[in-house]
Design a protein around this motif. Sequence first.
Motif, PDB file in Angstrom:
ATOM      1  N   GLU A  44      -4.482   3.900   6.856  1.00  0.00           N
ATOM      2  CA  GLU A  44      -4.446   3.091   5.648  1.00  0.00           C
ATOM      3  C   GLU A  44      -5.686   2.228   5.520  1.00  0.00           C
ATOM      4  OE1 GLU A  44      -2.537   2.843   8.286  1.00  0.00           O
ATOM      5  OE2 GLU A  44      -2.169   0.753   8.850  1.00  0.00           O
TER       6      GLU A  44
ATOM      7  N   SER B   7       6.950   2.732   1.332  1.00  0.00           N
ATOM      8  CA  SER B   7       7.475   4.010   1.818  1.00  0.00           C
ATOM      9  C   SER B   7       6.300   4.950   2.024  1.00  0.00           C
ATOM     10  CB  SER B   7       8.480   4.605   0.837  1.00  0.00           C
ATOM     11  OG  SER B   7       7.932   4.638  -0.461  1.00  0.00           O
ATOM     12  N   GLN B   8       6.414   5.805   3.033  1.00  0.00           N
ATOM     13  CA  GLN B   8       5.268   6.649   3.405  1.00  0.00           C
ATOM     14  C   GLN B   8       4.924   7.672   2.338  1.00  0.00           C
ATOM     15  OE1 GLN B   8       5.846   8.384   7.405  1.00  0.00           O
ATOM     16  NE2 GLN B   8       4.064   7.157   7.971  1.00  0.00           N
ATOM     17  N   SER B   9       5.948   8.233   1.728  1.00  0.00           N
ATOM     18  CA  SER B   9       5.676   9.292   0.768  1.00  0.00           C
ATOM     19  C   SER B   9       6.770   9.364  -0.275  1.00  0.00           C
ATOM     20  CB  SER B   9       5.534  10.642   1.475  1.00  0.00           C
ATOM     21  OG  SER B   9       6.744  10.990   2.100  1.00  0.00           O
ATOM     22  N   ASP B  88      -2.892   8.690  -2.898  1.00  0.00           N
ATOM     23  CA  ASP B  88      -2.304   7.609  -2.115  1.00  0.00           C
ATOM     24  C   ASP B  88      -2.382   6.328  -2.932  1.00  0.00           C
ATOM     25  OD1 ASP B  88      -3.848   8.857   0.920  1.00  0.00           O
ATOM     26  OD2 ASP B  88      -1.866   9.270   0.099  1.00  0.00           O
ATOM     27  N   THR B 106       1.372   4.702   0.101  1.00  0.00           N
ATOM     28  CA  THR B 106       2.388   5.695  -0.234  1.00  0.00           C
ATOM     29  C   THR B 106       1.696   6.933  -0.767  1.00  0.00           C
ATOM     30  OG1 THR B 106       4.046   4.022  -0.784  1.00  0.00           O
ATOM     31  CG2 THR B 106       4.365   6.233  -1.703  1.00  0.00           C
TER      32      THR B 106
END
Lengths: 121, 111
Positions: A44, B7-9, B88, B106
Motif C-alpha cells: 500500500e 477491505s482488501q478487495s 486500487d 481496496t
Amino acid sequence: QVHLVESGGGVVQPGRSLRLSCTASGFSFNNFVMFWVRQAPGKELEWVSFISSDGMTTYYSDNEKGRFSISRDNRRNTLYLQMSDLRPEDTAVYHCARGPRNDISSHMDIWGKGTTVTVSS
Amino acid sequence: NFVLTQSQSVSESPGKTVTISCARSWGNIAADFVHWYQQRPGSAPTPIIYDNNQRPSGVPGRFSASVDASSNTASLTIFGLLPEDEADYYCQSSDVTDLVIFGGGTKLTVL
C-alpha cells in the motif's frame, strides 16, 4: 502543464545514503506544500514526509524520523529527500506529491510517477 | 496513531454500484478530512475525492463519498461501474499529531 518529476533512485547497499529530487514545473512551486509518499512492491501507499511551502515546517513518519530529511529549494523548484542508513524495507517507489492547502491536512492533487529505490547487498 | 482499515478487495459487474469503506480505528473520523485516491496498475495515484466529499475537476459525478461519525467510517461509492474503474482505491487522512495516514487500499475488480 503541471508536472512533478522524481529522480535519484537506484540500487544502494544497506546502511548507505541516497538523495532523491523532485523537480516541479507548470506552477508556482513556492506556494504549495509538498509530500513524499512511497510504495513498496505490491504494497500500500505509505506517507514518508511533509514540508511546508516555505520549508520551515517538516514532519516525518515515525519509521523514518531521524534517518530521512526533507528539504526544498524554491528558487530551483525542487524538493529533496535525503535518506541515510537505508534498510531493505526502504525498498519502494518514492513519489513526490503536491498539496494545495497550506497544512498537512491537504490532499495530494498532483503526483509524480516516482523513482525506484532498491536497498540490497 | 490511528489506523484506516479498508477491505482488501471488492468485485462488481459493469453498470452496478459499489461502496468501499474506510474505518478509523480511534478518534473521530469527522475531525479530520478524508481523501480518496485511485491507482491504476503501473501508475501514480490520482485524487478522486478530497475533503470528505469534494470531487476534483475532471472526476465524473459517478464518484461520491461521505463520512459517517456514528460508525467512524468514510465511504467511497462508485455508481454505474465502468471497466476503467478497475483499480486500487486508497483513503487518506491526517491527525493532530501531524501525521498522514493511508488506508491499506481496496482492489476493485469490475467483472
